[in-house]
Motif scaffolding. Structure first.
Motif, PDB file in Angstrom:
ATOM      1  N   TRP A  99      -3.202  -1.303  -2.085  1.00 18.83           N
ATOM      2  CA  TRP A  99      -2.411  -0.166  -2.559  1.00 18.83           C
ATOM      3  C   TRP A  99      -3.000   1.178  -2.123  1.00 18.83           C
ATOM      4  O   TRP A  99      -2.281   2.109  -1.805  1.00 18.83           O
ATOM      5  N   VAL A 100      -4.337   1.265  -2.062  1.00 15.35           N
ATOM      6  CA  VAL A 100      -4.957   2.537  -1.653  1.00 15.35           C
ATOM      7  C   VAL A 100      -4.601   2.839  -0.205  1.00 15.35           C
ATOM      8  O   VAL A 100      -4.211   3.957   0.140  1.00 15.35           O
ATOM      9  N   VAL A 103      -0.945   3.931  -0.096  1.00 15.22           N
ATOM     10  CA  VAL A 103      -0.680   5.252  -0.691  1.00 15.22           C
ATOM     11  C   VAL A 103      -1.251   6.358   0.189  1.00 15.22           C
ATOM     12  O   VAL A 103      -0.607   7.357   0.472  1.00 15.22           O
TER      13      VAL A 103
ATOM     14  N   ALA B 116      -8.640  -0.556 -10.099  1.00 10.96           N
ATOM     15  CA  ALA B 116      -7.832   0.624  -9.739  1.00 10.96           C
ATOM     16  C   ALA B 116      -7.185   1.216 -10.982  1.00 10.96           C
ATOM     17  O   ALA B 116      -7.139   2.441 -11.166  1.00 10.96           O
ATOM     18  N   ILE B 120      -7.664   5.036 -12.466  1.00 14.69           N
ATOM     19  CA  ILE B 120      -6.550   5.961 -12.732  1.00 14.69           C
ATOM     20  C   ILE B 120      -6.573   6.396 -14.202  1.00 14.69           C
ATOM     21  O   ILE B 120      -6.341   7.570 -14.519  1.00 14.69           O
ATOM     22  N   MET B 136       1.466   6.379 -10.425  1.00 13.31           N
ATOM     23  CA  MET B 136       0.529   5.477  -9.748  1.00 13.31           C
ATOM     24  C   MET B 136       0.087   4.352 -10.690  1.00 13.31           C
ATOM     25  O   MET B 136      -0.016   3.190 -10.286  1.00 13.31           O
ATOM     26  N   GLN B 139       2.753   1.864 -10.892  1.00 15.79           N
ATOM     27  CA  GLN B 139       2.791   1.043  -9.661  1.00 15.79           C
ATOM     28  C   GLN B 139       1.696  -0.030  -9.684  1.00 15.79           C
ATOM     29  O   GLN B 139       1.913  -1.162  -9.267  1.00 15.79           O
ATOM     30  N   ILE B 140       0.537   0.361 -10.173  1.00 15.41           N
ATOM     31  CA  ILE B 140      -0.572  -0.602 -10.241  1.00 15.41           C
ATOM     32  C   ILE B 140      -0.230  -1.745 -11.192  1.00 15.41           C
ATOM     33  O   ILE B 140      -0.475  -2.921 -10.903  1.00 15.41           O
ATOM     34  N   GLN B 143       2.172  -3.983  -9.468  1.00 12.57           N
ATOM     35  CA  GLN B 143       1.516  -4.839  -8.474  1.00 12.57           C
ATOM     36  C   GLN B 143       0.806  -6.014  -9.140  1.00 12.57           C
ATOM     37  O   GLN B 143       0.754  -7.111  -8.594  1.00 12.57           O
TER      38      GLN B 143
END
Lengths: 182, 159
Positions: A99-100, A103, B116, B120, B136, B139-140, B143
């Motif tokens: 994802w990093v 993005v 992650a 965040i 974000m 989204q994480i 996922q």
């Protein structure tokens, strides 16, 4: 597995394709043998990773099995196959990103020197190509090795034509630097 | 002996490049397994529906959460969004409890996503209303749900 001579004439290949279209798996084995090295070579150069190239090459032949009815014979089968293969390899690389990387749009490095040494089948220029960073490598392979135009590459990679050209020059500069320092 | 200049080396190499490279292992076996008896790939409705339902539920959950917590945020959106997704995640893990996962390392991947998520959340402590960070975070979470679904829904790519 059945074996076939690689010098299969075009008419034999056309006959094989027709058999594959009707669901003949033994014919598909022969078609696979004719093309696997070329497809794997393309995947390895684009992905610069042996394991990923193996996965992508498998994905190509599974998808081609399902999509072969779409091949209408207007182009050479190999041209169609390589176009499918390059699209799958490009998409494979996108799917591998975390994802990093997605993005922030970070590109992946090419192979390190040890991986290049460990990767069998690479000679001369190939050993340098797989060290290129992702974008430069993809553009260089598609343009210089596969013969696509920058307009086509830009469409495949979803970038501007100017970016394709600048990545090609970046690739050449890196290759030259590495070649001269070898 | 002098090295040829780069342009000559490149031209010669490209002209003589062998485009064929043999893979180091037999790839046919995996392809054969994936295509055997499936000229038209089909899944029976009975196996497909539970997976489709799970995926649809997760997508719907993400959209609802995005609307509730990001587009129209209430006080403490981080807590609300976290609670909401924790519940979704837990229900998926329970649903797939008795089903083998496709890969062994999916929990490592899940852990990376959780790291992650943690990063965040730390950033959100300083800026709890930051819309970009909240998006974000959503989204994480999405996922994570996708990963859990994916590794428990075998596809041919897993050959």
């Amino acid at each position: 597995m059945l074996h076939v001579k690689p010098e299969q004439p075009a008419e034999c290949e056309n006959a094989l394709i027709e058999r594959v279209k009707s669901g003949d798996q033994s014919a598909y084995t022969l078609l696979y043998q004719l093309h696997i090295k070329r497809v794997y070579g393309l995947c390895l150069r684009l992905l610069a990773d042996q394991s990923h190239a193996e996965d992508a090459a498998q994905e190509v032949f599974v998808q081609v099995w399902h999509k072969i009815a779409m091949f209408d014979g207007r182009s050479q089968f190999s041209t169609w196959l390589h176009s499918v293969a390059s699209n799958i390899a490009i998409n494979y690389l996108r799917k591998q990103k975390n994802w990093v990387q997605k993005v922030v749009s970070i590109e992946q490095d090419g192979m390190d020197e040890q991986s290049v040494k460990d990767c069998k089948g690479l000679n001369g220029l190939d050993k340098l190509i797989v060290r290129l960073p992702e974008r430069a490598r993809m553009v260089f392979v598609l343009f210089a090795v596969e013969g696509y135009r920058h307009e086509e590459i830009a469409e495949q990679l979803g970038i501007a034509v100017g970016s394709s050209k600048s990545q090609y020059h970046r690739a050449r500069q890196l290759l030259q630097e590495w070649y001269e320092n070898e | 002996m002098n090295k040829p200049n780069f342009d000559d080396f490149l031209d010669k190499s490209l002209n003589t490049l062998d485009k064929e490279i043999a893979p180091q292992k037999d790839l046919w076996a995996g392809i054969e397994r994936a295509i055997v008896n499936t000229h038209e790939p089909k899944q029976s409705a009975t196996t497909l529906w539970p997976k489709l339902s799970a995926i649809a539920a997760c997508t719907l959950a993400a959209l609802v959460a995005l609307n509730m917590f990001v587009i129209n945020p209430k006080p403490q959106p981080v807590v609300a969004i976290s609670d909401y997704f924790a519940q979704q995640k837990q229900s998926l893990l329970v649903q797939y409890k008795n089903q083998d996962a496709l890969t062994d390392n999916w929990q490592t991947q899940l852990q990376e996503l959780e790291e992650a998520e943690y990063a965040i959340k730390q950033a959100l402590k300083n800026e709890p209303e930051n819309q970009a960070l909240l998006t974000m975070l959503a989204q994480i979470y999405q996922q994570q749900l996708d990963l859990i679904n994916k590794v428990h829904a075998p596809r041919w790519q897993s050959i």
